[in-house]
Design a protein around this motif. Structure first.
Motif, PDB file in Angstrom:
ATOM      1  N   PRO A 108     -26.916 104.613 -27.694  1.00 17.28           N
ATOM      2  CA  PRO A 108     -27.945 103.566 -27.615  1.00 17.28           C
ATOM      3  C   PRO A 108     -28.041 102.908 -26.232  1.00 17.28           C
ATOM      4  O   PRO A 108     -29.015 102.197 -25.963  1.00 17.28           O
ATOM      5  N   LEU A 109     -27.069 103.155 -25.364  1.00 13.64           N
ATOM      6  CA  LEU A 109     -27.044 102.516 -24.048  1.00 13.64           C
ATOM      7  C   LEU A 109     -27.711 103.361 -22.956  1.00 13.64           C
ATOM      8  O   LEU A 109     -27.712 102.970 -21.792  1.00 13.64           O
ATOM      9  N   ALA A 154     -19.557 100.526 -34.457  1.00 13.78           N
ATOM     10  CA  ALA A 154     -19.481 100.341 -33.001  1.00 13.78           C
ATOM     11  C   ALA A 154     -20.803 100.717 -32.338  1.00 13.78           C
ATOM     12  O   ALA A 154     -21.284 100.006 -31.443  1.00 13.78           O
ATOM     13  N   ARG A 155     -21.393 101.809 -32.785  1.00  8.93           N
ATOM     14  CA  ARG A 155     -22.680 102.245 -32.219  1.00  8.93           C
ATOM     15  C   ARG A 155     -23.770 101.220 -32.508  1.00  8.93           C
ATOM     16  O   ARG A 155     -24.599 100.907 -31.646  1.00  8.93           O
ATOM     17  N   ALA A 156     -23.774 100.658 -33.719  1.00  8.34           N
ATOM     18  CA  ALA A 156     -24.785  99.663 -34.091  1.00  8.34           C
ATOM     19  C   ALA A 156     -24.651  98.383 -33.279  1.00  8.34           C
ATOM     20  O   ALA A 156     -25.614  97.635 -33.126  1.00  8.34           O
ATOM     21  N   LEU A 157     -23.447  98.135 -32.740  1.00  6.93           N
ATOM     22  CA  LEU A 157     -23.204  96.923 -31.962  1.00  6.93           C
ATOM     23  C   LEU A 157     -23.444  97.113 -30.466  1.00  6.93           C
ATOM     24  O   LEU A 157     -23.356  96.155 -29.694  1.00  6.93           O
ATOM     25  N   ALA A 158     -23.766  98.342 -30.055  1.00 14.29           N
ATOM     26  CA  ALA A 158     -23.845  98.669 -28.623  1.00 14.29           C
ATOM     27  C   ALA A 158     -24.861  97.827 -27.866  1.00 14.29           C
ATOM     28  O   ALA A 158     -24.637  97.449 -26.716  1.00 14.29           O
ATOM     29  N   ASN A 159     -25.974  97.516 -28.487  1.00 16.33           N
ATOM     30  CA  ASN A 159     -27.035  96.752 -27.813  1.00 16.33           C
ATOM     31  C   ASN A 159     -26.919  95.245 -28.046  1.00 16.33           C
ATOM     32  O   ASN A 159     -27.894  94.507 -27.868  1.00 16.33           O
ATOM     33  N   ASP A 160     -25.735  94.799 -28.459  1.00 20.36           N
ATOM     34  CA  ASP A 160     -25.489  93.365 -28.693  1.00 20.36           C
ATOM     35  C   ASP A 160     -26.512  92.752 -29.649  1.00 20.36           C
ATOM     36  O   ASP A 160     -27.178  91.760 -29.325  1.00 20.36           O
TER      37      ASP A 160
END
Length: 339
Positions: A108-109, A154-160
């Motif tokens: 996602p980053l 963790a992936r779902a949290l990547a974009n804060d």
């Protein structure tokens, strides 16, 4: 934080019109862990997809207000920007098999503007947060179901994100792993201040983690409120069924009723009165001996809720007993054998 107003979703399926969601309004406050519970087909997954407009409402009067913005009024470009504030995890993880764990979290980053070093640092922090930093160079096939779900978180949290949507996120996991994932979600909520909406068909999940809950049936929200209030005094039959299953009271009731011919009563306690000597007081005031057949205590949001199944010996004036117990925030219900 999340305000859904007059949400309806209709669609055609095999030459018939399906009313998946029927004029539902829902409010989730910032910092909530909000559970939406219901059986398959209740409309809960459709409703949660409204929050990030993966599903659009079909009623023109509907409003989808997230973090102060009506998503229905945004352009596609604006909507894509707002969606980055809403993370989502699913039952089946949806990881990319050909990429490492670190690469899955970093995906996602890719358009974030961060340098390679900044991305790597962020990925490591996220993997450390969810407890699998040591797996960063592994591939999804090498992980257990619980570890895969940690990667997905963790992936779902990547974009804060400010909001995390969980659609049956623990349904594919065993009970022990489910509890560990729920503890992780609670930690994410507390440490990062992220508002979480959990879709589930298991009231056990709601009991473990949520502070508020809505119960859905046939596209409608039939009951909603604080978890402690709902568990203590459910108003709808479906809600009572969910709760009795989650607290194992249903199984206890069946066994007790099959082994006694006497009238059985259920006493429910909550809060400060849970530990009070109610049974002793009943005897002192009314001369009634309560024989305890079963007892259970649950902790919900740091509040104790207790249940007793008892038989009563002596002259029972139920109205007087009910009135006294009500003063102590205790309810008494006569349990009838099901025919």
């Amino acid at each position: 934080m999340i305000h859904l107003k007059n949400i309806s979703v209709h669609f055609k399926q095999k030459n018939r019109e399906v009313h998946a969601v029927k004029n539902v309004s829902l409010e989730v406050e910032s910092g909530d862990i909000y559970g939406i519970v219901g059986y398959s087909g209740a409309g809960k997954s459709t409703l949660v997809r409204i929050i990030n407009l993966l599903q659009h409402p079909t009623d023109k009067s509907s409003e989808v207000i997230v973090d102060g913005k009506n998503l229905l009024s945004l352009s596609q470009k604006e909507l894509r920007k707002e969606r980055k504030k809403i993370g989502m995890i699913f039952q089946h993880f949806n990881l990319m098999a050909s990429r490492t764990i670190a690469d899955n979290v970093a995906f996602p980053l890719r358009n974030s503007g961060l340098s390679k070093a900044e991305k790597e640092e962020k990925v490591e922090k996220l993997l450390d947060l969810v407890g699998i930093l040591d797996k960063k160079n592994s591939y999804p096939i090498q992980l257990s179901g619980g570890q895969k779900q940690r990667v997905a978180i963790a992936r779902a949290l990547a974009n804060d994100p400010k909001i995390l949507l969980c659609d049956e996120a623990t349904s594919a996991l065993d009970p022990k792993t489910t509890l560990s994932i729920l503890e992780l979600l609670k930690e994410v909520n507390q440490k990062l201040g992220i508002t979480i909406v959990i879709i589930t068909h298991e009231m056990q999940v709601v009991k473990e983690i949520c502070n508020k809950v809505a119960v859905m049936e046939n596209g409608n929200i039939i009951e909603s409120g604080n978890v402690v209030d709902i568990f203590n005094q459910p108003k709808q039959a479906l809600t009572r069924d969910f709760i009795r299953t989650a607290t194992h009271i249903e199984q206890a009731e069946k066994k007790i009723l099959s082994h006694t011919k006497e009238q059985v009563y259920e006493l429910k306690f909550s809060g400060r009165h849970t530990a009070d000597p109610i049974i002793v007081e009943i005897y002192k005031r009314f001369g009634i001996v309560a024989d305890i057949l079963y007892g259970n205590i649950e902790f919900l949001q740091e509040t104790m809720i207790g249940t007793l199944f008892v038989t009563l010996e002596g002259k029972v004036e139920l109205n007087e007993l009910e009135a006294y117990l009500a003063e102590q925030d205790v309810t008494i219900t006569k349990i009838n054998k099901k025919t």
